[in-house]
Design a protein around this motif. Structure first.
Motif, PDB file in Angstrom:
ATOM      1  N   VAL A 291       0.737  -1.060  -0.027  1.00 26.42           N
ATOM      2  CA  VAL A 291       0.102  -0.009  -0.145  1.00 26.42           C
ATOM      3  C   VAL A 291       0.800   1.313  -0.126  1.00 26.42           C
ATOM      4  CG1 VAL A 291      -2.084   1.330   1.267  1.00 26.42           C
ATOM      5  CG2 VAL A 291      -1.870  -1.289   1.229  1.00 26.42           C
ATOM      6  N   ILE A 292       0.705   2.171  -1.028  1.00 28.52           N
ATOM      7  CA  ILE A 292       1.499   3.354  -0.938  1.00 28.52           C
ATOM      8  C   ILE A 292       0.669   4.318  -0.709  1.00 28.52           C
ATOM      9  CG2 ILE A 292       2.999   4.762  -2.770  1.00 28.52           C
ATOM     10  CD1 ILE A 292       3.663   1.578  -2.588  1.00 28.52           C
ATOM     11  N   GLY A 293       1.366   5.029   0.689  1.00 27.10           N
ATOM     12  CA  GLY A 293       0.508   6.018   1.296  1.00 27.10           C
ATOM     13  C   GLY A 293       0.007   5.548   2.564  1.00 27.10           C
TER      14      GLY A 293
ATOM     15  N   GLY B 125      -0.116  -7.799  -5.102  1.00 24.52           N
ATOM     16  CA  GLY B 125      -0.937  -6.527  -5.437  1.00 24.52           C
ATOM     17  C   GLY B 125      -0.332  -5.426  -5.066  1.00 24.52           C
ATOM     18  N   ILE B 126      -0.597  -4.181  -5.410  1.00 24.20           N
ATOM     19  CA  ILE B 126      -0.263  -2.957  -4.891  1.00 24.20           C
ATOM     20  C   ILE B 126      -1.435  -1.881  -4.994  1.00 24.20           C
ATOM     21  CG2 ILE B 126       0.524  -2.185  -7.194  1.00 24.20           C
ATOM     22  CD1 ILE B 126       2.743  -0.829  -5.902  1.00 24.20           C
ATOM     23  N   VAL B 127      -1.650  -1.266  -3.999  1.00 26.33           N
ATOM     24  CA  VAL B 127      -2.738  -0.250  -3.658  1.00 26.33           C
ATOM     25  C   VAL B 127      -2.221   1.003  -3.866  1.00 26.33           C
ATOM     26  CG1 VAL B 127      -4.730   0.515  -2.516  1.00 26.33           C
ATOM     27  CG2 VAL B 127      -3.856  -2.108  -2.541  1.00 26.33           C
ATOM     28  N   PHE B 128      -2.463   1.923  -4.759  1.00 32.21           N
ATOM     29  CA  PHE B 128      -2.061   3.341  -4.736  1.00 32.21           C
ATOM     30  C   PHE B 128      -3.021   4.417  -3.966  1.00 32.21           C
ATOM     31  CE2 PHE B 128       0.570   1.684  -8.145  1.00 32.21           C
ATOM     32  CZ  PHE B 128       1.858   2.217  -7.902  1.00 32.21           C
TER      33      PHE B 128
ATOM     34  N   ALA C 191      -0.187  18.843  -5.433  1.00 34.71           N
ATOM     35  CA  ALA C 191      -1.030  19.704  -5.900  1.00 34.71           C
ATOM     36  C   ALA C 191      -0.367  20.173  -7.459  1.00 34.71           C
ATOM     37  CB  ALA C 191      -1.009  21.098  -5.152  1.00 34.71           C
ATOM     38  N   HIS C 192      -1.263  19.813  -8.457  1.00 33.49           N
ATOM     39  CA  HIS C 192      -0.666  20.144  -9.873  1.00 33.49           C
ATOM     40  C   HIS C 192      -0.596  21.790 -10.235  1.00 33.49           C
ATOM     41  CE1 HIS C 192      -4.758  20.284 -10.744  1.00 33.49           C
ATOM     42  NE2 HIS C 192      -5.094  18.729 -10.910  1.00 33.49           N
ATOM     43  N   GLY C 193      -1.214  22.417  -9.539  1.00 30.54           N
ATOM     44  CA  GLY C 193      -1.258  24.178 -10.210  1.00 30.54           C
ATOM     45  C   GLY C 193      -1.782  24.286 -11.439  1.00 30.54           C
ATOM     46  N   LYS C 194      -2.952  24.340 -11.763  1.00 26.96           N
ATOM     47  CA  LYS C 194      -3.094  24.308 -13.353  1.00 26.96           C
ATOM     48  C   LYS C 194      -2.913  25.819 -13.904  1.00 26.96           C
ATOM     49  CE  LYS C 194      -6.892  20.806 -13.259  1.00 26.96           C
ATOM     50  NZ  LYS C 194      -8.401  20.728 -13.086  1.00 26.96           N
TER      51      LYS C 194
ATOM     52  N   ASP D 177      -3.126  16.145  -8.536  1.00 25.33           N
ATOM     53  CA  ASP D 177      -2.774  14.950  -9.523  1.00 25.33           C
ATOM     54  C   ASP D 177      -2.998  13.482  -9.138  1.00 25.33           C
ATOM     55  OD1 ASP D 177      -1.713  13.576 -11.638  1.00 25.33           O
ATOM     56  OD2 ASP D 177       0.129  14.011 -11.482  1.00 25.33           O
ATOM     57  N   GLY D 178      -4.293  13.316  -9.263  1.00 23.04           N
ATOM     58  CA  GLY D 178      -4.720  11.911  -8.895  1.00 23.04           C
ATOM     59  C   GLY D 178      -4.258  10.609  -9.686  1.00 23.04           C
ATOM     60  N   TRP D 179      -3.582  11.077 -10.734  1.00 25.40           N
ATOM     61  CA  TRP D 179      -2.718  10.014 -11.531  1.00 25.40           C
ATOM     62  C   TRP D 179      -1.150  10.075 -11.228  1.00 25.40           C
ATOM     63  CZ3 TRP D 179      -5.386   6.087 -14.245  1.00 25.40           C
ATOM     64  CH2 TRP D 179      -6.798   6.407 -14.497  1.00 25.40           C
ATOM     65  N   TRP D 180      -0.749  10.494 -10.117  1.00 25.29           N
ATOM     66  CA  TRP D 180       0.654  10.671  -9.681  1.00 25.29           C
ATOM     67  C   TRP D 180       1.319   9.661  -9.664  1.00 25.29           C
ATOM     68  CZ3 TRP D 180       2.316   7.705  -5.739  1.00 25.29           C
ATOM     69  CH2 TRP D 180       1.321   7.361  -4.924  1.00 25.29           C
ATOM     70  N   PHE D 181       0.605   8.368  -9.837  1.00 29.06           N
ATOM     71  CA  PHE D 181       1.399   6.912  -9.581  1.00 29.06           C
ATOM     72  C   PHE D 181       1.808   6.355 -10.921  1.00 29.06           C
ATOM     73  CE2 PHE D 181      -3.018   6.307  -9.540  1.00 29.06           C
ATOM     74  CZ  PHE D 181      -3.410   5.405 -10.534  1.00 29.06           C
ATOM     75  N   GLU D 182       1.352   7.225 -12.121  1.00 24.72           N
ATOM     76  CA  GLU D 182       1.739   6.633 -13.374  1.00 24.72           C
ATOM     77  C   GLU D 182       3.058   6.477 -13.617  1.00 24.72           C
ATOM     78  OE1 GLU D 182      -1.792   6.816 -16.649  1.00 24.72           O
ATOM     79  OE2 GLU D 182      -1.095   8.788 -15.934  1.00 24.72           O
ATOM     80  N   ARG D 183       3.907   7.489 -13.239  1.00 28.68           N
ATOM     81  CA  ARG D 183       5.394   7.638 -13.668  1.00 28.68           C
ATOM     82  C   ARG D 183       6.175   6.752 -12.615  1.00 28.68           C
ATOM     83  NH1 ARG D 183       7.669   9.978  -8.914  1.00 28.68           N
ATOM     84  NH2 ARG D 183       6.274  10.780  -7.381  1.00 28.68           N
ATOM     85  N   LEU D 184       5.307   6.125 -11.817  1.00 29.17           N
ATOM     86  CA  LEU D 184       6.179   5.038 -10.961  1.00 29.17           C
ATOM     87  C   LEU D 184       6.291   3.582 -11.792  1.00 29.17           C
ATOM     88  CD1 LEU D 184       4.798   5.787  -7.433  1.00 29.17           C
ATOM     89  CD2 LEU D 184       6.810   6.639  -8.631  1.00 29.17           C
ATOM     90  N   LEU D 185       5.357   3.471 -12.497  1.00 26.00           N
ATOM     91  CA  LEU D 185       5.008   2.115 -13.450  1.00 26.00           C
ATOM     92  C   LEU D 185       6.000   1.782 -14.314  1.00 26.00           C
ATOM     93  CD1 LEU D 185       1.215   2.624 -13.498  1.00 26.00           C
ATOM     94  CD2 LEU D 185       2.418   1.313 -11.697  1.00 26.00           C
ATOM     95  N   PRO D 186       6.344   0.451 -14.438  1.00 27.82           N
ATOM     96  CA  PRO D 186       7.284   0.322 -15.872  1.00 27.82           C
ATOM     97  C   PRO D 186       6.747   0.967 -17.009  1.00 27.82           C
ATOM     98  CG  PRO D 186       6.530  -1.728 -14.456  1.00 27.82           C
ATOM     99  CD  PRO D 186       5.635  -0.584 -13.991  1.00 27.82           C
ATOM    100  N   ALA D 187       7.655   1.350 -17.887  1.00 28.07           N
ATOM    101  CA  ALA D 187       7.373   1.959 -19.137  1.00 28.07           C
ATOM    102  C   ALA D 187       6.348   1.179 -20.135  1.00 28.07           C
ATOM    103  CB  ALA D 187       8.686   2.335 -20.084  1.00 28.07           C
ATOM    104  N   ALA D 188       6.404  -0.163 -20.117  1.00 30.37           N
ATOM    105  CA  ALA D 188       5.645  -0.711 -20.889  1.00 30.37           C
ATOM    106  C   ALA D 188       4.316  -0.733 -20.315  1.00 30.37           C
ATOM    107  CB  ALA D 188       6.014  -2.494 -21.079  1.00 30.37           C
ATOM    108  N   LEU D 189       3.640  -0.972 -19.203  1.00 24.62           N
ATOM    109  CA  LEU D 189       2.589  -0.619 -18.623  1.00 24.62           C
ATOM    110  C   LEU D 189       2.074   0.705 -18.976  1.00 24.62           C
ATOM    111  CD1 LEU D 189       0.309  -2.047 -16.883  1.00 24.62           C
ATOM    112  CD2 LEU D 189       1.504  -1.360 -14.884  1.00 24.62           C
TER     113      LEU D 189
END
Length: 428
Positions: free
Chosen positions: A8-10, A170-173, A179-182, A355-367
């Protein structure tokens, strides 16, 4: 049965709910579920007022009874809900902790008010410790696929050393993300910055500086956004206002939408059959109205009494240093009439979201490539009942913050027990 390992991340409420439910499940039948929490600071960091996101003194918007076990339905194993209520409920926390035992009756007599954020953080810490979990304090840098399971790479907060832990089924994000500051920065502000420009995360880390800025006479405050973060920050300024400061909120909605507690809204969070009878579009409309971009009534009451608070319709286009005026900022914004306006302020807070999709950058490039091909909307609408994305060939990725199609309450604090049930059901 073989042990099932979940990362569990977080270390927030979702992590605490998963720890509590796994502990209770492990006492029944042949369940062997192990939870490993990876948290950069400490359990409840986003709630205790020492790590951004809040000052810790705001009152929780959801009722205290919607705690880590709510709605207390034996959806997995008979008897688990009763054990959750006995050992992990908000009531159990208050009656177990020595410092709180004498306050339980007072809390009931005063109308069972929701806890303040700092108290809620203590409750989360209590649950994780009760479950016997010692979190790994470090920042996750990436996750890898190793022998059909997840490996988590992280940097230890205390030492700065890099480590990894393997073998997760399994992994839970969790968590809202940074904050992404639009609102784009323009001109010199891009290079030199400003000590008077904040976002919805770091504003709370700089309250002493903000107070010092407010103490120097009449100030103009501008907050960009129209959701709960904007309202919470505006409420803080109102509580801290000595009567000399004006507060404006630039928001592209017509108003601040208020979330109140009523039966017909609340019961939908607990009625799975009624939820599944709705179309995807109607489910998203419901969660957007009640979970996102709304202000709870206890905050609205504070804003209503403010004399120097105005709502400015429009969409902020950029923020820059005001020409010829040291320290001042100017926000340019437009509206549907095609007009462009400028608003100068001494303090600006970009509270446009996280940024609710913050975890995408942690994933393997192929995924990452596979997810981009599906699209974020497709990932949410294709999410499985266990709150995992439909990604064939990969170990499970659970993302409760994006589960609004599966259930309305799993992305928030409204049904933490139900969220934990949904994720853990297939690890029994």
């Amino acid at each position: 049965m073989p042990e099932k390992n979940i990362a569990v991340i977080g270390g927030g409420p979702k992590a605490a709910a998963l720890c509590a439910k796994a502990d209770c499940l492990n006492r029944f039948g042949d369940n062997k579920i192990r939870i490993e929490i990876f948290e950069k600071a400490q359990i409840g960091a986003a709630w205790n007022g020492r790590n951004g996101y809040t000052d810790g003194e705001q009152r929780l918007c959801t009722p205290a009874e919607r705690d880590l076990g709510f709605p207390y339905v034996d959806g997995i194993e008979p008897g688990v809900s009763a054990l959750m209520k006995q050992e992990y409920s908000w009531d159990a926390f208050q009656m177990t902790e020595p410092a709180l035992q004498d306050n339980y009756s007072t809390w009931v007599s005063r109308g069972r008010k929701s806890p303040i954020h700092r108290e809620f953080a203590n409750y989360l810490d209590y649950a994780v410790k009760t479950a016997g979990i010692t979190p790994i304090i470090g920042e996750v840098t990436s996750v890898e696929w190793a022998d059909g399971r997840w490996k988590v790479n992280y940097t230890e907060t205390a030492s700065g050393d890099a480590y990894d832990v393997e073998g997760f089924d399994g992994i839970v994000f969790t968590g809202p993300g940074p904050a992404h500051g639009k609102v784009p920065k323009a001109g010199k502000l891009v290079h030199v910055g400003s000590d008077r420009l904040y976002n919805g995360e770091d504003f709370w880390d700089n309250l002493s500086r903000v107070r010092a800025q407010l103490s120097r006479g009449s100030r103009k405050v501008l907050i960009v956004g129209g959701g709960g973060t904007t309202a919470a920050i505006a409420a803080w300024f109102i509580r801290s206002n000595n009567g000399h400061h004006s507060i404006a909120m630039i928001n592209n909605s017509a108003t601040l939408f208020t979330r109140t507690v009523n039966f017909f809204e609340s019961v939908m969070f607990d009625n799975e059959n009624a939820w599944l009878a709705l179309s995807f579009a109607d489910r998203r409309k419901f969660t957007d109205r009640l979970n996102r971009g709304v202000v709870w009534e206890n905050i609205t009451d504070i804003l209503t009494d403010a004399k120097d608070l105005v709502l400015v319709p429009g969409r902020a286009n950029q923020v820059s240093l005001a020409p010829g005026k040291a320290k001042r900022l100017v926000v340019e914004y437009g509206n549907e009439l095609g007009l462009s306006h400028k608003h100068e302020a001494d303090i600006v807070v970009d509270a446009t979201g996280f940024d609710g999709w913050w975890f995408e950058r942690l994933l393997p490039a192929a995924l990452q490539g596979q997810m981009q091909a599906v699209t974020r909307l497709g990932l949410e609408e294709g999410m499985k009942s266990d709150l995992s994305f439909d990604l064939p060939g990969w170990p499970k990725i659970h993302a409760p913050m994006h589960s609004q199609i599966v259930a309305p309450g799993y992305m928030s604090l409204m049904a933490l027990g139900g969220m934990a049930d949904a994720i853990l059901r297939n690890y029994r």
